[in-house]
Design a protein around this motif. Structure first.
Motif, PDB file in Angstrom:
ATOM      1  N   ALA A  70       0.836  -1.200   0.000  1.00 32.72           N
ATOM      2  CA  ALA A  70       0.000   0.000   0.000  1.00 32.72           C
ATOM      3  C   ALA A  70       0.871   1.250   0.000  1.00 32.72           C
ATOM      4  O   ALA A  70       0.614   2.214  -0.749  1.00 32.72           O
ATOM      5  CB  ALA A  70      -0.935  -0.003   1.200  1.00 32.72           C
ATOM      6  N   ALA A  71       1.911   1.245   0.833  1.00 32.19           N
ATOM      7  CA  ALA A  71       2.837   2.379   0.858  1.00 32.19           C
ATOM      8  C   ALA A  71       3.566   2.507  -0.470  1.00 32.19           C
ATOM      9  O   ALA A  71       3.790   3.623  -0.969  1.00 32.19           O
ATOM     10  CB  ALA A  71       3.840   2.197   2.003  1.00 32.19           C
ATOM     11  N   GLY A  72       3.905   1.363  -1.073  1.00 34.35           N
ATOM     12  CA  GLY A  72       4.578   1.390  -2.367  1.00 34.35           C
ATOM     13  C   GLY A  72       3.695   1.939  -3.471  1.00 34.35           C
ATOM     14  O   GLY A  72       4.151   2.693  -4.339  1.00 34.35           O
ATOM     15  N   ALA A  74       1.268   4.045  -3.020  1.00 31.39           N
ATOM     16  CA  ALA A  74       1.166   5.485  -2.782  1.00 31.39           C
ATOM     17  C   ALA A  74       2.378   6.221  -3.333  1.00 31.39           C
ATOM     18  O   ALA A  74       2.249   7.278  -3.972  1.00 31.39           O
ATOM     19  CB  ALA A  74       1.010   5.745  -1.287  1.00 31.39           C
ATOM     20  N   LYS A  75       3.560   5.676  -3.120  1.00 29.99           N
ATOM     21  CA  LYS A  75       4.769   6.324  -3.628  1.00 29.99           C
ATOM     22  C   LYS A  75       4.758   6.392  -5.153  1.00 29.99           C
ATOM     23  O   LYS A  75       5.261   7.356  -5.745  1.00 29.99           O
ATOM     24  CB  LYS A  75       6.007   5.568  -3.142  1.00 29.99           C
ATOM     25  CG  LYS A  75       6.272   5.732  -1.654  1.00 29.99           C
ATOM     26  CD  LYS A  75       7.464   4.900  -1.203  1.00 29.99           C
ATOM     27  CE  LYS A  75       7.693   5.041   0.290  1.00 29.99           C
ATOM     28  NZ  LYS A  75       8.799   4.177   0.770  1.00 29.99           N
ATOM     29  N   ALA A  76       4.171   5.381  -5.787  1.00 27.89           N
ATOM     30  CA  ALA A  76       4.126   5.353  -7.247  1.00 27.89           C
ATOM     31  C   ALA A  76       3.218   6.435  -7.824  1.00 27.89           C
ATOM     32  O   ALA A  76       3.257   6.715  -9.026  1.00 27.89           O
ATOM     33  CB  ALA A  76       3.667   3.979  -7.729  1.00 27.89           C
ATOM     34  N   THR A  77       2.403   7.037  -6.970  1.00 27.01           N
ATOM     35  CA  THR A  77       1.531   8.127  -7.447  1.00 27.01           C
ATOM     36  C   THR A  77       2.241   9.472  -7.433  1.00 27.01           C
ATOM     37  O   THR A  77       1.649  10.482  -7.814  1.00 27.01           O
ATOM     38  CB  THR A  77       0.256   8.225  -6.583  1.00 27.01           C
ATOM     39  OG1 THR A  77       0.612   8.629  -5.246  1.00 27.01           O
ATOM     40  CG2 THR A  77      -0.484   6.903  -6.530  1.00 27.01           C
ATOM     41  N   ALA A  78       3.486   9.493  -6.978  1.00 23.19           N
ATOM     42  CA  ALA A  78       4.246  10.751  -6.904  1.00 23.19           C
ATOM     43  C   ALA A  78       4.328  11.402  -8.279  1.00 23.19           C
ATOM     44  O   ALA A  78       4.585  10.746  -9.292  1.00 23.19           O
ATOM     45  CB  ALA A  78       5.650  10.496  -6.362  1.00 23.19           C
ATOM     46  N   GLY A  79       4.094  12.700  -8.304  1.00 29.25           N
ATOM     47  CA  GLY A  79       4.160  13.438  -9.556  1.00 29.25           C
ATOM     48  C   GLY A  79       2.913  13.332 -10.398  1.00 29.25           C
ATOM     49  O   GLY A  79       2.835  13.922 -11.488  1.00 29.25           O
ATOM     50  N   GLN A  80       1.917  12.582  -9.914  1.00 30.30           N
ATOM     51  CA  GLN A  80       0.668  12.409 -10.657  1.00 30.30           C
ATOM     52  C   GLN A  80      -0.474  13.090  -9.903  1.00 30.30           C
ATOM     53  O   GLN A  80      -0.525  13.061  -8.671  1.00 30.30           O
ATOM     54  CB  GLN A  80       0.344  10.920 -10.830  1.00 30.30           C
ATOM     55  CG  GLN A  80       1.424  10.123 -11.533  1.00 30.30           C
ATOM     56  CD  GLN A  80       1.531  10.469 -13.013  1.00 30.30           C
ATOM     57  OE1 GLN A  80       0.644  11.122 -13.586  1.00 30.30           O
ATOM     58  NE2 GLN A  80       2.612  10.041 -13.644  1.00 30.30           N
ATOM     59  N   GLY A  81      -1.387  13.666 -10.633  1.00 30.10           N
ATOM     60  CA  GLY A  81      -2.543  14.293  -9.993  1.00 30.10           C
ATOM     61  C   GLY A  81      -3.666  13.312  -9.729  1.00 30.10           C
ATOM     62  O   GLY A  81      -4.556  13.573  -8.920  1.00 30.10           O
ATOM     63  N   THR A  82      -3.638  12.161 -10.411  1.00 30.60           N
ATOM     64  CA  THR A  82      -4.731  11.192 -10.295  1.00 30.60           C
ATOM     65  C   THR A  82      -4.748  10.543  -8.917  1.00 30.60           C
ATOM     66  O   THR A  82      -3.745   9.986  -8.470  1.00 30.60           O
ATOM     67  CB  THR A  82      -4.609  10.105 -11.377  1.00 30.60           C
ATOM     68  OG1 THR A  82      -4.640  10.719 -12.667  1.00 30.60           O
ATOM     69  CG2 THR A  82      -5.743   9.095 -11.270  1.00 30.60           C
ATOM     70  N   VAL A  83      -5.878  10.597  -8.258  1.00 30.32           N
ATOM     71  CA  VAL A  83      -6.048   9.966  -6.952  1.00 30.32           C
ATOM     72  C   VAL A  83      -6.284   8.478  -7.154  1.00 30.32           C
ATOM     73  O   VAL A  83      -7.065   8.079  -8.027  1.00 30.32           O
ATOM     74  CB  VAL A  83      -7.238  10.588  -6.200  1.00 30.32           C
ATOM     75  CG1 VAL A  83      -7.495   9.868  -4.882  1.00 30.32           C
ATOM     76  CG2 VAL A  83      -7.005  12.075  -5.963  1.00 30.32           C
ATOM     77  N   ALA A  84      -5.622   7.646  -6.353  1.00 26.97           N
ATOM     78  CA  ALA A  84      -5.842   6.202  -6.387  1.00 26.97           C
ATOM     79  C   ALA A  84      -6.567   5.786  -5.120  1.00 26.97           C
ATOM     80  O   ALA A  84      -6.180   6.182  -4.013  1.00 26.97           O
ATOM     81  CB  ALA A  84      -4.519   5.458  -6.498  1.00 26.97           C
ATOM     82  N   ILE A  85      -7.620   4.983  -5.269  1.00 29.33           N
ATOM     83  CA  ILE A  85      -8.402   4.507  -4.129  1.00 29.33           C
ATOM     84  C   ILE A  85      -8.400   2.980  -4.199  1.00 29.33           C
ATOM     85  O   ILE A  85      -8.968   2.397  -5.129  1.00 29.33           O
ATOM     86  CB  ILE A  85      -9.837   5.064  -4.182  1.00 29.33           C
ATOM     87  CG1 ILE A  85      -9.810   6.601  -4.280  1.00 29.33           C
ATOM     88  CG2 ILE A  85     -10.633   4.624  -2.966  1.00 29.33           C
ATOM     89  CD1 ILE A  85     -11.107   7.209  -4.739  1.00 29.33           C
ATOM     90  N   PHE A  86      -7.742   2.343  -3.273  1.00 31.72           N
ATOM     91  CA  PHE A  86      -7.554   0.894  -3.351  1.00 31.72           C
ATOM     92  C   PHE A  86      -7.698   0.275  -1.968  1.00 31.72           C
ATOM     93  O   PHE A  86      -7.679   0.982  -0.941  1.00 31.72           O
ATOM     94  CB  PHE A  86      -6.187   0.565  -3.950  1.00 31.72           C
ATOM     95  CG  PHE A  86      -5.024   1.134  -3.177  1.00 31.72           C
ATOM     96  CD1 PHE A  86      -4.375   0.382  -2.204  1.00 31.72           C
ATOM     97  CD2 PHE A  86      -4.572   2.433  -3.416  1.00 31.72           C
ATOM     98  CE1 PHE A  86      -3.307   0.900  -1.480  1.00 31.72           C
ATOM     99  CE2 PHE A  86      -3.493   2.962  -2.700  1.00 31.72           C
ATOM    100  CZ  PHE A  86      -2.865   2.195  -1.725  1.00 31.72           C
ATOM    101  N   GLY A  87      -7.817  -1.066  -1.918  1.00 33.82           N
ATOM    102  CA  GLY A  87      -8.101  -1.721  -0.657  1.00 33.82           C
ATOM    103  C   GLY A  87      -7.018  -2.671  -0.187  1.00 33.82           C
ATOM    104  O   GLY A  87      -6.337  -3.302  -0.996  1.00 33.82           O
ATOM    105  N   PHE A  88      -6.871  -2.750   1.139  1.00 34.13           N
ATOM    106  CA  PHE A  88      -5.964  -3.736   1.735  1.00 34.13           C
ATOM    107  C   PHE A  88      -6.376  -3.985   3.176  1.00 34.13           C
ATOM    108  O   PHE A  88      -7.119  -3.184   3.772  1.00 34.13           O
ATOM    109  CB  PHE A  88      -4.508  -3.253   1.640  1.00 34.13           C
ATOM    110  CG  PHE A  88      -4.144  -2.113   2.551  1.00 34.13           C
ATOM    111  CD1 PHE A  88      -3.467  -2.343   3.755  1.00 34.13           C
ATOM    112  CD2 PHE A  88      -4.449  -0.798   2.225  1.00 34.13           C
ATOM    113  CE1 PHE A  88      -3.114  -1.299   4.593  1.00 34.13           C
ATOM    114  CE2 PHE A  88      -4.102   0.258   3.057  1.00 34.13           C
ATOM    115  CZ  PHE A  88      -3.437   0.011   4.252  1.00 34.13           C
ATOM    116  N   PRO A  89      -5.902  -5.094   3.801  1.00 29.55           N
ATOM    117  CA  PRO A  89      -6.216  -5.368   5.198  1.00 29.55           C
ATOM    118  C   PRO A  89      -5.243  -4.635   6.100  1.00 29.55           C
ATOM    119  O   PRO A  89      -4.034  -4.688   5.899  1.00 29.55           O
ATOM    120  CB  PRO A  89      -6.045  -6.881   5.298  1.00 29.55           C
ATOM    121  CG  PRO A  89      -5.006  -7.203   4.274  1.00 29.55           C
ATOM    122  CD  PRO A  89      -5.201  -6.225   3.151  1.00 29.55           C
ATOM    123  N   LEU A  90      -5.775  -3.923   7.091  1.00 32.47           N
ATOM    124  CA  LEU A  90      -4.943  -3.120   7.982  1.00 32.47           C
ATOM    125  C   LEU A  90      -5.093  -3.612   9.421  1.00 32.47           C
ATOM    126  O   LEU A  90      -6.213  -3.702   9.938  1.00 32.47           O
ATOM    127  CB  LEU A  90      -5.357  -1.650   7.905  1.00 32.47           C
ATOM    128  CG  LEU A  90      -4.689  -0.709   8.923  1.00 32.47           C
ATOM    129  CD1 LEU A  90      -3.227  -0.484   8.553  1.00 32.47           C
ATOM    130  CD2 LEU A  90      -5.438   0.619   9.004  1.00 32.47           C
TER     131      LEU A  90
END
Length: 633
Positions: A70-72, A74-90
């Motif tokens: 999940a953290a990875g 998020a980092k891959a969205t750096a420099g992009q304006g597009t919001v990513a909404i995804f799921g994982f167990p926390l």
């Protein structure tokens, strides 16, 4: 761009419990959404691990790798304006939560836990997860950064781009979290889902999404787990849906075995306007909880309208079957309204002026059907054809044929002698073809109809339509006036289809007349005909195409769109049909006439409302007659 934002729903290929593989597929879909300049893209529930991991959710290794992925992501969205909404167990505290992560430009901005956990039939989520319904005001550290955590979050991307998140079963509950989130300000809801596929379940899911988007006056975007989930006892279909205030804007093909992403350009400005004026949205009970606003970086608007719903004829359903059903329903509403008025007033006759044009033809068809409803003969309709200085053979002959085929009482009164006498009375030179020349004829016709109605104990049935009312394209106290106006909330672009629907069910001879009426140029026929006897005075040559005026009317009244936005939408909708210069000129005409002619609307007669737009001063539209349109020039 004028309030439009591109929304996306992605269904990636996954391998159950293979976090690294899943992340690679999700990033592939995310990059596609970035290329398409989506403002936000939602993935299925627990997309990082797969939904169907079962008791593997208790394995520390899976939980750690999921959080790291999940953290990875998020980092891959750096420099992009597009919001990513995804799921994982926390893992949080002493429990595990099924969460949605909202990531933008390199960081997770918020974590939303699932509130309602299905625990019936094939579902057993309470075995693994805790409900997040009461989680509020919390912070979780992800990659050493504090992240807001709770079901009390909504997200603000600026300029009206406000959204919230719920997960699968949340939508199926009695009180979906999205209802409160919409009241808090969210104009879009993203749903991370993992619905199993059963016979007819997709249709129910589709209806739920559409209904919730309508109820919340919002966009609703759902992405459900795909076919690569475990098939131990159930199959997942990868259903993706985007709804816009009750309308299905986009839908994928279920059971696709590859990565898929769907898009829709949604007008968030329109959603905001609808909440202000189109419903009791703001009269709901006060919110029963405090919501946290998470500020995002400003989202980019849609680059174009590639995935937008922007029909050139917004009053007319696009599909033939839907159009026919709509027309039949409208016709029934018109007939029911007129029948009630005739019953209430005990009118002995219905008096109508028949010109051979669209409006009077539809009014006559309504009156004829009204007679059937009331068990009265068609001869109770007194139809008058009143040739004037501009009447042509085509319209005259169609009027006469129509009356004879419908069996109504037809009378002819040549108004020219009376008009010439009136010109003499008021000292007007009949060679001067000015407004007085035209309006004398319109008022003479109305006088005849009114006096005949009085003489026969009848009622004058008005013929004017919504487009003419908006533009003030009528003679004050002439065709502007009647005793009941059956077409008053029907735009010109829809009237043709209403008549065509009747033609489809009519005998061949009547159908031929109706279709020739449809093909006849719109004209008041108040100026002399051309040398060859054809119509010389064509309304659309004078004020612009009715298609454009109806388009302007729809967006101006229904959503309060500003002129620049209306112009932009029109240029997109009518590309290749009308040049920009004509659109601009016609819009200027519409705005000027709409403001200047309000005084005519302030005293129009009763008539049935058939759609969401009406200009009745007693209901839908209340405007001072002297309002300035300087701000709309």
């Amino acid at each position: 761009m004028f309030g439009f934002y591109r929304l996306a729903a992605a269904v990636p290929v996954i391998r159950v419990a293979d976090v690294e593989f899943n992340l690679s597929q999700m990033l592939e879909c995310y990059r596609e959404a970035c290329v398409k300049q989506a403002a936000a893209v939602v993935f299925p529930e627990l997309s990082v691990t797969g939904y169907s991991c079962g008791d593997l959710f208790f394995q520390e290794r899976l939980l750690e790798r999921a959080e790291s992925a999940a953290a990875g992501f998020a980092k891959a969205t750096a420099g992009q304006g597009t919001v990513a909404i995804f799921g994982f167990p926390l893992k949080f505290g002493e429990g595990i939560y099924n969460v949605a992560a909202v990531a933008q430009n390199g960081m997770i901005r918020g974590l939303v836990p699932k509130s309602l956990l299905p625990n019936y039939r094939e579902f057993y989520e309470k075995r693994h997860f805790r409900s997040g319904a009461k989680v509020a005001g919390e912070l979780v550290r992800i990659d050493r950064r504090p992240v807001p955590f709770g079901s009390d979050l909504w997200f603000d991307g600026g300029r009206g781009f406000r959204f919230a998140v719920e997960l699968c079963e949340d939508l199926w509950g009695v009180r979906p979290p999205s209802s409160g989130l919409a009241l808090a300000g969210a104009r879009a809801i993203f749903n991370l889902s993992a619905g199993t596929e059963l016979a007819s379940k997709a249709a129910y899911r589709r209806d739920l999404v559409k209904q919730q988007s309508a109820r919340c006056l919002a966009a609703y975007v759902l992405a459900s787990a795909g076919v690569h989930e475990s098939t131990s006892d159930v199959v997942f279909g990868g259903h993706a849906l985007i709804a816009d205030n009750g309308r299905l804007a986009a839908e994928n093909r279920r059971f696709d075995r590859g990565n898929s992403v769907i898009y829709a350009d949604v007008d968030f400005g329109r959603l905001g306007a609808a909440r202000c004026s189109e419903s009791s949205f703001n009269d709901n009970e006060p919110l029963d909880r405090v919501y946290r606003r998470v500020e995002l970086e400003e989202a980019a608007g849609s680059p174009d309208l590639e995935f937008a719903y922007n029909p050139p004829r917004p009053f007319v359903p696009e599909g033939a079957a839907d159009r026919r059903e709509r027309c039949l329903e409208i016709f029934d509403i018109q007939c029911a309204g007129l029948a009630k008025r005739i019953e209430h007033t005990h009118a002995k006759t219905m008096v109508i002026g028949i010109s051979g044009g669209l409006d009077s033809t539809l009014a006559l068809l309504v009156a004829a059907e009204c007679c059937k409803l009331l068990g009265r003969p068609a001869s109770d309709i007194a139809a008058f054809t009143m040739p004037g200085f501009g009447t042509t053979g085509r319209t005259y002959n169609n009027a006469v044929k129509l009356c004879k085929l419908l069996g109504v009482t037809l009378r002819e009164v040549d108004i020219r002698p009376a008009c010439l006498r009136h010109f003499e009375d008021i000292g007007h030179d009949p060679a001067v073809l000015d407004t007085a020349y035209e309006n004398v004829q319109a008022r003479e016709r109305t006088q005849i109809l009114m006096d005949v109605a009085n003489k026969s104990g009848g009622m004058v049935v008005g013929t004017g339509d919504l487009s003419e009312i908006a533009l003030g394209w009528s003679t004050y106290n002439g065709d502007h006036m009647s005793m009941y106006a059956v077409n008053c909330s029907i735009p010109k672009t829809l009237i043709r289809f209403l008549i065509e629907t009747t033609a489809e069910r009519a005998e061949p001879e009547l159908a031929a007349v109706l279709r020739d009426v449809i093909d006849t140029p719109v004209s008041p026929e108040l100026l002399p005909a051309a040398e060859d006897g054809t119509i010389n005075q064509k309304t659309e040559d004078l004020i612009g195409p009715y298609e454009l005026h109806d388009f302007f009317l729809y967006h101006f009244i229904k959503y309060g769109a500003e002129p620049e936005k209306i112009r932009f939408l029109a240029e997109a909708a009518f590309e290749g049909s009308y040049p920009a210069e004509l659109i601009d000129r016609t819009l200027a005409t519409f705005l000027r006439r709409f403001f200047q002619q309000q005084f005519k609307r302030n005293c129009i007669p009763d008539g049935p409302k058939v759609g969401t737009i009406s200009l009745s001063p007693r209901g839908d539209w209340r405007m001072p007659a002297d309002a300035s349109f300087a701000a709309w020039r």
